[in-house]
Write a protein that holds these residues in place. Structure first.
Motif, mmCIF file in Angstrom:
data_model
loop_
_atom_site.group_PDB
_atom_site.id
_atom_site.type_symbol
_atom_site.label_atom_id
_atom_site.label_comp_id
_atom_site.label_asym_id
_atom_site.label_seq_id
_atom_site.Cartn_x
_atom_site.Cartn_y
_atom_site.Cartn_z
ATOM 1 N N PRO A 1 0.822 -1.211 0.000
ATOM 2 C CA PRO A 1 0.000 0.000 0.000
ATOM 3 C C PRO A 1 0.859 1.266 0.000
ATOM 4 C CG PRO A 1 -0.748 -1.529 1.696
ATOM 5 C CD PRO A 1 0.558 -2.040 1.166
ATOM 6 N N GLY A 2 0.409 2.238 -0.732
ATOM 7 C CA GLY A 2 1.130 3.503 -0.799
ATOM 8 C C GLY A 2 2.236 3.511 -1.838
ATOM 9 N N HIS A 3 2.603 2.357 -2.359
ATOM 10 C CA HIS A 3 3.672 2.282 -3.363
ATOM 11 C C HIS A 3 3.130 1.942 -4.754
ATOM 12 C CE1 HIS A 3 5.906 2.312 0.284
ATOM 13 N NE2 HIS A 3 7.049 1.891 -0.224
ATOM 14 N N GLY A 4 1.867 1.475 -4.801
ATOM 15 C CA GLY A 4 1.282 1.096 -6.082
ATOM 16 C C GLY A 4 1.900 -0.171 -6.663
ATOM 17 N N LEU A 5 2.427 -1.026 -5.799
ATOM 18 C CA LEU A 5 3.076 -2.256 -6.257
ATOM 19 C C LEU A 5 2.396 -3.485 -5.659
ATOM 20 C CD1 LEU A 5 6.853 -1.339 -5.787
ATOM 21 C CD2 LEU A 5 5.627 -1.514 -7.949
ATOM 22 N N VAL A 6 2.422 -4.563 -6.422
ATOM 23 C CA VAL A 6 2.004 -5.873 -5.927
ATOM 24 C C VAL A 6 3.106 -6.857 -6.297
ATOM 25 C CG1 VAL A 6 0.298 -7.716 -6.051
ATOM 26 C CG2 VAL A 6 -0.441 -5.337 -6.227
ATOM 27 N N LEU A 7 3.614 -7.568 -5.308
ATOM 28 C CA LEU A 7 4.648 -8.571 -5.538
ATOM 29 C C LEU A 7 3.978 -9.933 -5.665
ATOM 30 C CD1 LEU A 7 7.251 -7.431 -2.868
ATOM 31 C CD2 LEU A 7 7.207 -6.876 -5.302
ATOM 32 N N HIS A 8 4.379 -10.700 -6.665
ATOM 33 C CA HIS A 8 3.832 -12.034 -6.892
ATOM 34 C C HIS A 8 4.971 -13.055 -6.861
ATOM 35 C CE1 HIS A 8 -0.151 -10.746 -8.348
ATOM 36 N NE2 HIS A 8 0.507 -9.692 -8.804
ATOM 37 N N ALA A 9 4.719 -14.197 -6.286
ATOM 38 C CA ALA A 9 5.664 -15.314 -6.321
ATOM 39 C C ALA A 9 4.847 -16.584 -6.496
ATOM 40 C CB ALA A 9 6.480 -15.376 -5.037
ATOM 41 N N SER A 10 5.412 -17.547 -7.195
ATOM 42 C CA SER A 10 4.690 -18.803 -7.394
ATOM 43 C C SER A 10 5.665 -19.948 -7.596
ATOM 44 C CB SER A 10 3.750 -18.699 -8.597
ATOM 45 O OG SER A 10 4.494 -18.437 -9.771
ATOM 46 N N TYR A 11 5.134 -21.159 -7.438
ATOM 47 C CA TYR A 11 5.907 -22.379 -7.621
ATOM 48 C C TYR A 11 4.985 -23.435 -8.195
ATOM 49 C CZ TYR A 11 8.180 -26.784 -6.547
ATOM 50 O OH TYR A 11 8.731 -28.032 -6.649
ATOM 51 N N GLY A 12 5.511 -24.242 -9.077
ATOM 52 C CA GLY A 12 4.723 -25.337 -9.634
ATOM 53 C C GLY A 12 5.614 -26.391 -10.243
ATOM 54 N N ILE A 13 5.091 -27.593 -10.321
ATOM 55 C CA ILE A 13 5.754 -28.677 -11.033
ATOM 56 C C ILE A 13 5.005 -28.860 -12.343
ATOM 57 C CG2 ILE A 13 6.231 -31.153 -11.030
ATOM 58 C CD1 ILE A 13 6.561 -30.972 -8.007
ATOM 59 N N PHE A 14 5.747 -29.014 -13.444
ATOM 60 C CA PHE A 14 5.140 -29.123 -14.763
ATOM 61 C C PHE A 14 5.659 -30.359 -15.479
ATOM 62 C CE2 PHE A 14 5.123 -24.770 -13.460
ATOM 63 C CZ PHE A 14 3.891 -24.297 -13.866
ATOM 64 N N PHE A 15 4.789 -31.014 -16.228
ATOM 65 C CA PHE A 15 5.158 -32.171 -17.029
ATOM 66 C C PHE A 15 5.063 -31.782 -18.491
ATOM 67 C CE2 PHE A 15 3.446 -33.749 -13.050
ATOM 68 C CZ PHE A 15 4.478 -34.579 -12.639
ATOM 69 N N THR A 16 6.116 -32.066 -19.240
ATOM 70 C CA THR A 16 6.144 -31.709 -20.646
ATOM 71 C C THR A 16 5.596 -32.865 -21.475
ATOM 72 O OG1 THR A 16 8.090 -30.352 -20.266
ATOM 73 C CG2 THR A 16 7.629 -30.951 -22.537
ATOM 74 N N PRO A 17 4.547 -32.607 -22.254
ATOM 75 C CA PRO A 17 4.023 -33.688 -23.095
ATOM 76 C C PRO A 17 4.970 -33.993 -24.250
ATOM 77 C CG PRO A 17 2.885 -31.645 -23.565
ATOM 78 C CD PRO A 17 3.805 -31.375 -22.411
#
Length: 113
Positions: free
Chosen positions: A86-102
């Motif tokens: 708040p007050g900075h106009g920023l949103v930080l996002h982080a994520s993690y996932g496991i992916f299988f390649t066809p």
């Protein structure tokens, strides 16, 4: 070659507002893809029994049609978090996932000359 394969996927997820400025997202994806197989069952491979190689044809004599068994354990967790500053106009996002390649069928259908 008359190669075929099929597959299906499913995904569930939910989000929670942990604090007024923080959101948490959890999910899981399931992916199933059967191995490539030849429609006319012409694929062959070797199997070793007591160190002696023998040829088998996919889809015959109890061997899998795609020369291997499908992996039915492709569960892929997902997690994400978002934090608003708040007050900075920023949103930080982080994520993690496991992916299988066809299987990339272009490898089979469009070989380089």
């Amino acid at each position: 070659m008359n190669l075929r394969n099929g597959g299906s996927d499913a995904f569930i997820e939910d989000s929670w507002q942990v604090t007024p400025t923080t959101s948490l997202n959890l999910g899981v994806r399931y992916e199933y893809s059967n191995p490539l197989y030849d429609k006319d069952d012409t694929n062959t491979n070797l199997v070793f029994q007591n160190g002696v190689p023998s040829v088998f044809v996919g889809g015959r004599q109890g061997y899998p049609r795609g020369l291997m068994y499908a992996n039915r354990h492709n569960f892929a967790p997902r997690i994400g978090i978002a934090k608003s500053l708040p007050g900075h106009g920023l949103v930080l996002h982080a994520s993690y996932g496991i992916f299988f390649t066809p299987v990339d069928q272009n490898t089979w259908w469009q070989p380089a000359p």
